[in-house]
Design an enzyme around this catalytic site. Structure first.
Site, PDB file in Angstrom:
ATOM      1  N   LYS A   1      17.057   3.336   2.288  1.00  0.00           N
ATOM      2  CA  LYS A   1      17.793   3.361   3.565  1.00  0.00           C
ATOM      3  C   LYS A   1      18.988   2.431   3.430  1.00  0.00           C
ATOM      4  O   LYS A   1      18.900   1.261   3.803  1.00  0.00           O
ATOM      5  CB  LYS A   1      16.880   2.786   4.655  1.00  0.00           C
ATOM      6  CG  LYS A   1      16.203   3.787   5.547  1.00  0.00           C
ATOM      7  CD  LYS A   1      15.603   3.054   6.740  1.00  0.00           C
ATOM      8  CE  LYS A   1      14.114   3.229   6.773  1.00  0.00           C
ATOM      9  NZ  LYS A   1      13.495   2.485   7.888  1.00  0.00           N
TER      10      LYS A   1
ATOM     11  N   ASP B   1       3.352   3.852   6.566  1.00  0.00           N
ATOM     12  CA  ASP B   1       2.570   3.719   7.792  1.00  0.00           C
ATOM     13  C   ASP B   1       3.365   3.179   8.965  1.00  0.00           C
ATOM     14  O   ASP B   1       4.453   2.621   8.810  1.00  0.00           O
ATOM     15  CB  ASP B   1       1.411   2.753   7.557  1.00  0.00           C
ATOM     16  CG  ASP B   1       1.896   1.292   7.496  1.00  0.00           C
ATOM     17  OD1 ASP B   1       2.815   1.017   6.709  1.00  0.00           O
ATOM     18  OD2 ASP B   1       1.372   0.457   8.262  1.00  0.00           O
TER      19      ASP B   1
ATOM     20  N   ILE C   1      10.420   6.086   9.325  1.00  0.00           N
ATOM     21  CA  ILE C   1       9.669   7.245   8.870  1.00  0.00           C
ATOM     22  C   ILE C   1       8.238   6.860   8.514  1.00  0.00           C
ATOM     23  O   ILE C   1       7.945   5.697   8.223  1.00  0.00           O
ATOM     24  CB  ILE C   1      10.356   7.901   7.665  1.00  0.00           C
ATOM     25  CG1 ILE C   1      10.779   6.812   6.660  1.00  0.00           C
ATOM     26  CG2 ILE C   1      11.584   8.699   8.069  1.00  0.00           C
ATOM     27  CD1 ILE C   1      10.553   7.173   5.302  1.00  0.00           C
TER      28      ILE C   1
ATOM     29  N   ARG D   1      -0.453   7.285   7.043  1.00  0.00           N
ATOM     30  CA  ARG D   1      -0.330   7.252   5.574  1.00  0.00           C
ATOM     31  C   ARG D   1      -0.822   8.537   4.927  1.00  0.00           C
ATOM     32  O   ARG D   1      -0.399   8.904   3.847  1.00  0.00           O
ATOM     33  CB  ARG D   1      -1.150   6.079   5.001  1.00  0.00           C
ATOM     34  CG  ARG D   1      -0.600   4.708   5.305  1.00  0.00           C
ATOM     35  CD  ARG D   1      -1.226   3.692   4.361  1.00  0.00           C
ATOM     36  NE  ARG D   1      -1.139   2.328   4.866  1.00  0.00           N
ATOM     37  CZ  ARG D   1      -0.110   1.513   4.682  1.00  0.00           C
ATOM     38  NH1 ARG D   1       0.939   1.929   4.015  1.00  0.00           N
ATOM     39  NH2 ARG D   1      -0.123   0.288   5.173  1.00  0.00           N
TER      40      ARG D   1
ATOM     41  N   ASP E   1      14.359  -0.955   2.046  1.00  0.00           N
ATOM     42  CA  ASP E   1      14.917  -1.017   3.395  1.00  0.00           C
ATOM     43  C   ASP E   1      15.897  -2.196   3.439  1.00  0.00           C
ATOM     44  O   ASP E   1      17.067  -2.041   3.096  1.00  0.00           O
ATOM     45  CB  ASP E   1      13.725  -1.157   4.350  1.00  0.00           C
ATOM     46  CG  ASP E   1      14.089  -1.099   5.814  1.00  0.00           C
ATOM     47  OD1 ASP E   1      15.038  -0.383   6.159  1.00  0.00           O
ATOM     48  OD2 ASP E   1      13.410  -1.759   6.623  1.00  0.00           O
TER      49      ASP E   1
ATOM     50  N   LYS F   1       0.806  -1.194   0.000  1.00  0.00           N
ATOM     51  CA  LYS F   1       0.000   0.000   0.000  1.00  0.00           C
ATOM     52  C   LYS F   1       0.858   1.271   0.000  1.00  0.00           C
ATOM     53  O   LYS F   1       0.401   2.332  -0.399  1.00  0.00           O
ATOM     54  CB  LYS F   1      -0.890   0.027   1.254  1.00  0.00           C
ATOM     55  CG  LYS F   1      -1.782  -1.152   1.418  1.00  0.00           C
ATOM     56  CD  LYS F   1      -2.391  -1.083   2.847  1.00  0.00           C
ATOM     57  CE  LYS F   1      -2.926  -2.432   3.228  1.00  0.00           C
ATOM     58  NZ  LYS F   1      -3.260  -2.459   4.672  1.00  0.00           N
ATOM     59  N   GLY F   2       2.077   1.155   0.508  1.00  0.00           N
ATOM     60  CA  GLY F   2       2.884   2.336   0.807  1.00  0.00           C
ATOM     61  C   GLY F   2       3.120   3.299  -0.344  1.00  0.00           C
ATOM     62  O   GLY F   2       3.338   4.487  -0.128  1.00  0.00           O
TER      63      GLY F   2
END
Ligand code: IMP
Ligand code: MG
Length: 176
Positions: free
Chosen positions: A132, A160, A154, A166, A104, A42-43
């Site tokens: 990151k 989220d 973050i 979000r 990440d 979803k991000g």
């Protein structure tokens, strides 16, 4: 309005500026081509929505899901995704660009790239809003990157913590 939700880390204006630069690059790199741009839910929903509006090339959109975090802020390493359930016709022989919110550990990157490769795209590239590097556990090749960030958790602009934050128009650090 709740303005006290997360400390600003990257402003809405900084995000806007980077997305405009990325859109210009894509408009140039894919000029005269058809591009299928894939949103990783979803991000990435906000990044994706802002980016596609700035494209003036011939675009098709697709949406897939990927999740690795469960409900905490530490990656489990196991990535759940529906990438294997796509109709092969939407990928085979097409120029594919994956749109991710953040890289990440890199596990989601591999899950998605390997999943898409099985459908034999004409080309396959990867774009991420955030990276990151300190937390990377595997090798990744990022074709397009907006921000390289420190090892901080973050939220906001699609990202989220337990499905919260979000909606923020900026990227923030949680007040703890
Ligand atoms: P990776 O598989 O470890 O590279 O993780 C990628 C996914 O983890 C991203 O698509 C995000 O959904 C989530 N994630 C990683 N870092 C953060 C963070 O700092 N805030 C919120 N979500 C994150
Ligand atoms: Mg997430």
């Amino acid at each position: 309005m709740n303005t006290n939700k997360a400390e600003v880390y990257i402003t809405a204006e900084q995000i806007e500026e980077k997305i405009s630069i990325l859109a210009k690059k894509l408009n140039k790199d894919y000029a005269g081509e058809q591009l299928t741009i894939v949103c990783v839910l979803k991000g990435s929903f906000m990044f994706f929505a802002d980016l596609v509006r700035k494209l003036d090339i011939d675009v098709r959109t697709q949406f897939i899901t990927a999740s690795s975090y469960g409900s905490g802020s530490k990656s489990s390493g196991a990535v759940k995704s529906n990438v294997d359930a796509l109709n092969k016709d939407v990928i085979e022989g097409k120029n594919i660009l994956i749109i991710e919110d953040i890289v990440d550990t890199g596990h989601t990157y591999h899950r998605i790239m390997n999943g898409i490769k099985q459908y034999n795209p004409k080309s396959l590239k990867f774009a991420t809003l955030l990276f990151k590097p300190a937390r990377l556990e595997t090798e990744v090749h990022l074709d397009y990157l907006c921000f390289e960030i420190e090892d901080k958790f973050i939220v906001g602009y699609g990202l989220d913590y337990d499905e919260k934050y979000r909606e923020l128009p900026y990227i923030g650090l949680m007040n703890s």
